[in-house]
Design a protein around this motif. Structure first.
Motif, PDB file in Angstrom:
ATOM      1  N   ARG A 130       0.844  -1.204   0.000  1.00  0.00           N
ATOM      2  CA  ARG A 130       0.000   0.000   0.000  1.00  0.00           C
ATOM      3  C   ARG A 130       0.875   1.248   0.000  1.00  0.00           C
ATOM      4  N   ALA A 132       0.535   5.684   0.132  1.00  0.00           N
ATOM      5  CA  ALA A 132      -0.295   6.876   0.333  1.00  0.00           C
ATOM      6  C   ALA A 132       0.251   7.995  -0.552  1.00  0.00           C
ATOM      7  N   THR A 133      -0.636   8.808  -1.101  1.00  0.00           N
ATOM      8  CA  THR A 133      -0.185   9.840  -2.035  1.00  0.00           C
ATOM      9  C   THR A 133      -1.255  10.904  -2.274  1.00  0.00           C
ATOM     10  N   ILE A 153      -3.735   4.801  -1.730  1.00  0.00           N
ATOM     11  CA  ILE A 153      -4.620   5.512  -0.804  1.00  0.00           C
ATOM     12  C   ILE A 153      -4.384   7.009  -0.950  1.00  0.00           C
ATOM     13  N   LYS A 154      -5.417   7.765  -1.229  1.00  0.00           N
ATOM     14  CA  LYS A 154      -5.250   9.210  -1.393  1.00  0.00           C
ATOM     15  C   LYS A 154      -5.303   9.928  -0.054  1.00  0.00           C
ATOM     16  N   LEU A 155      -4.297  10.762   0.194  1.00  0.00           N
ATOM     17  CA  LEU A 155      -4.292  11.671   1.333  1.00  0.00           C
ATOM     18  C   LEU A 155      -4.106  13.091   0.807  1.00  0.00           C
ATOM     19  N   ILE A 159       1.803  13.305   3.963  1.00  0.00           N
ATOM     20  CA  ILE A 159       1.892  11.972   3.367  1.00  0.00           C
ATOM     21  C   ILE A 159       2.909  11.111   4.106  1.00  0.00           C
ATOM     22  N   ALA A 162       2.068   8.411   6.793  1.00  0.00           N
ATOM     23  CA  ALA A 162       1.370   7.149   6.523  1.00  0.00           C
ATOM     24  C   ALA A 162       2.155   5.903   6.941  1.00  0.00           C
ATOM     25  N   LEU A 167      -0.447   3.009   8.045  1.00  0.00           N
ATOM     26  CA  LEU A 167      -1.463   3.120   6.996  1.00  0.00           C
ATOM     27  C   LEU A 167      -0.965   2.547   5.672  1.00  0.00           C
ATOM     28  N   ALA A 168       0.320   2.712   5.407  1.00  0.00           N
ATOM     29  CA  ALA A 168       0.886   2.254   4.144  1.00  0.00           C
ATOM     30  C   ALA A 168       2.343   1.877   4.344  1.00  0.00           C
ATOM     31  N   ILE A 171       5.173   5.752   0.256  1.00  0.00           N
ATOM     32  CA  ILE A 171       4.474   6.954  -0.182  1.00  0.00           C
ATOM     33  C   ILE A 171       4.927   7.302  -1.598  1.00  0.00           C
TER      34      ILE A 171
END
Length: 238
Positions: A130, A132-133, A153-155, A159, A162, A167-168, A171
């Motif tokens: 995963r 985040a970006t 996953i959009k943030l 970033i 994450a 979360l991920a 990134i």
């Protein structure tokens, strides 16, 4: 008299650099703070209007004709996939869109040459990798090209947080100096895109205001060429 030409400019550092370049070709704007509350500046005597907005909104304003032309980073332009013409590489605002992961995930040899990591094998360590970006379209395209079934996953900010909160595992984000990555113990393992600011134009405006747009294009190219020649001369004498 020429019709009004509206220019969309990004807030922040890119906006400051845009104004500095416009000043070199004699456009108005001295003293304007792109981060001030005033979002619109009109110059009736020059038939020009500036709109300051979030960088991500510049392609949309130009695509839908709220602005005739705009200055925006290539990264933002690619992510927006806006239906506009890209006319000039403005040569400022250089940055890279990278895939970065925590240094703790990497062995000694991987840390020494992170760009040579076998990406597929690396991502398979987690089963479902995963990231985040703020650039989900570009991130998805990158992993699709690599044949890696990553979850994107959009943030909208922070970033780099994450991986630290689970979360991920990685990134995808912009890097200029790399300081933010280092401060958060992250290492770039792939460069996805390199980016500089670009001049873009609305497709209808390009036809209806062709001479004004072309005049702007030629003036910018001339200023950029002069700056390049000056930098080259300085480099040669150093």
């Amino acid at each position: 008299m020429n019709p009004l030409l509206t220019l969309a400019l990004p807030k922040g550092k890119l906006g400051q650099e845009s104004l500095a370049l416009l000043a070199k070709i004699g456009w108005p704007g001295a003293g304007i703070d792109p981060d001030a509350r005033a979002l619109v500046h009109e110059f009736p005597e020059a038939n020009k209007k500036y709109i300051f907005c979030r960088p991500t909104d510049v392609p949309t304003l130009v695509e839908y004709g709220a602005a005739d032309v705009g200055m925006v980073g290539k990264d933002t332009l690619l992510e927006a996939s806006a239906n506009v013409y890209e006319l000039v590489d403005l040569q400022f605002g250089y940055c890279r869109l990278v895939l970065a992961v925590p240094a703790a995930f990497l062995g000694r040899e991987e840390l020494a040459c992170p760009e040579r990591i076998d990406l597929l094998s690396f991502c398979q360590r987690w089963g479902q990798f995963r990231v985040a970006t703020k650039f989900p379209r570009l991130a998805q395209a990158f992993f699709r090209e690599q044949g890696i079934p990553a979850e994107v996953i959009k943030l909208h900010g922070n970033i780099e947080l994450a991986p630290r909160v689970g979360l991920a595992q990685g990134i995808v984000d912009l890097v200029a100096t790399g300081k933010t990555l280092r401060d958060n113990h992250l290492v770039a393992i792939r460069t996805i895109h390199e980016s500089t600011a670009r001049l873009i134009v609305n497709r209808v405006s390009y036809r209806l205001k062709y001479h004004q747009v072309q005049e702007l294009v030629e003036a910018l190219k001339k200023a950029l060429a002069a700056a390049g020649a000056r930098d080259g001369a300085l480099g040669g004498s150093a």
